[in-house]
Design an enzyme around this catalytic site. Sequence first.
Site, PDB file in Angstrom:
ATOM      1  CG  ASP A   1       3.160   2.005   9.263  1.00  0.00           C
ATOM      2  OD1 ASP A   1       2.948   0.941   8.663  1.00  0.00           O
ATOM      3  OD2 ASP A   1       2.300   2.891   9.404  1.00  0.00           O
TER       4      ASP A   1
ATOM      5  CD  GLU B   1       4.155   0.285   4.479  1.00  0.00           C
ATOM      6  OE1 GLU B   1       3.249  -0.403   4.007  1.00  0.00           O
ATOM      7  OE2 GLU B   1       3.952   1.189   5.304  1.00  0.00           O
TER       8      GLU B   1
END
Length: 535
Positions: free
Chosen positions: A205, A272
């Site tokens: 993330d 990400e």
Amino acid sequence: MAETNRGRTWWQDAVFYQVYPLSYQDSNDDGFGDLRGVISRIPYLADTLGIDAIWLSPFYRSPMRDWGYDVSDHTDVGPVYGTLDDAREVIEKAHASGIRVIIDYVMNHTSDEHPWFVESRSSRDNPKRDWYVWADGRDGGPPNNWVSVFSGPQWTFDEHTGQWYRHTYLPSQPDLNWRNPEVVEAMLDVMRFWLDLGVDGFRVDAAHQMMKDPEMRDNPPVPPDYVRPWKDMGPYDDFVHLYDYGHPDVHDVHRQIREVLDSYGETMSIGEVHIFDLAEWASYYGELDELHMPFNFHLMAADWDPASLRARIEAVLWHLPEGAWTNWTLGNHDEIRLATRLPDGHERIAALLLLTLPGTPFLYYGDELGMEETVIPDTHARDPWGQNVSYLSRDGCRTPMQWTPGPNAGFTSPGVSPWLPLGPDYQVVNVETQLADPDSILNMYRRLLTLRKKSDALRSRDFASPYEVPDHLLVYTRGEDEMTVILNFGDVVCDAEVEDGTVVFSTHRVDREGEAVSGGKVSLGPVEGVIVAHG
Ligand code: GLC
């Protein structure tokens, strides 16, 4: 096997599918999806749909301010999701069905209820003070002008200790200080914990966010002619984000993460990385010693027309470092559903594109049914981003998976209130109804996934888009000219020039499979895509 496919690892051949656990299947009638629900759907994933790997969005213990992306214990499962034993069972059962499992690694921040932060904020001389990013204010305000992704200042004042802490996202998601070696060690241990449990890798993330300018310089305001590289981000777009992500130290962190992964054999990471300068984006591969792949959001950022898509696709491939492998995606839990984002009827050619480009495809749950973005009434809003800037809410793409035309679409028992409302179209758009219809989009996905699995060419690195073609067509060959993929973006029937061969796939008509292509052309229906095999 095509020469180019030799020596590849599982994640390069796999099709990934993102499961947002809260919305997949509720097993205990509390209205929230959970891990036992995911376990019950493994046969669908493995046998009905036929994907190879799942990415599970967070299921850690969390106060759920950002629906699991605010972690208060990295080595436990949140009660809404189930137990650690359930997590073990997901991994075991998935593996037994031939499905790999990657999980979300939320590394940039924790919840403010994480014991580390509770300690850190308790006093200026607490040993964990420096595990987060604390700074003195400037002129009675925050230390600098950085704004949070979810809008508002990236800093919150802590009355108790008289300093500000940084949070790239919500005030309840304080940023970890990755420049502190103790934090690095603790977070690498989190990875080891899950790798020991059997996960095959991580979706990392906010993988570019955690290293910012140590001097904390102000970001410049956007100039008048500024062109946004990506979707509208509301007040976040008022500044050029020069200093508040992607400091070069970030690469050192990714090298350390990679070392841990490599010590566990054939694992993988996909980070990400919302960066649209391709050279900078590609730098997250390092010398193939950082992320296995930065997430490739470039198809989503491109205009939806053949020339723009082709230019982006070729640019991505051109920027890949020697030996690097990419991925493609058209949707996730942060984006407007693709069936709603794209022009009407384009979700089938979108699927064909996604599943036939050179690289690993990532599908988002429900897109295989053509699920639409759902309009969520204010009374049912859940996403904190939407509460700050209403039009940026992500609730509409996170509604329950639609399994049946029956009550609650089979997501939860009749009479239970699902945590987000169901899509209004669930009586038509659902797994059960679509399985019974040979022409459904779900059956199209199944055919395409089967074909991809059998075809070395479609999984190869080889890609060429050599033709001068009419504006409404996107045409490319795969393998060593073994297959040609042709997508008609136009609303009318047309002929496309192609070498002779056989139609092996059509987005719309199963009965075209096996159709001979001769005379150097194939006809296409409106917004139809086909694959022609040669030789
Ligand atoms: C990532 C996630 C998003 C989350 C944010 C904060 O962007 O994809 O859902 O809100 O990180 O963790």
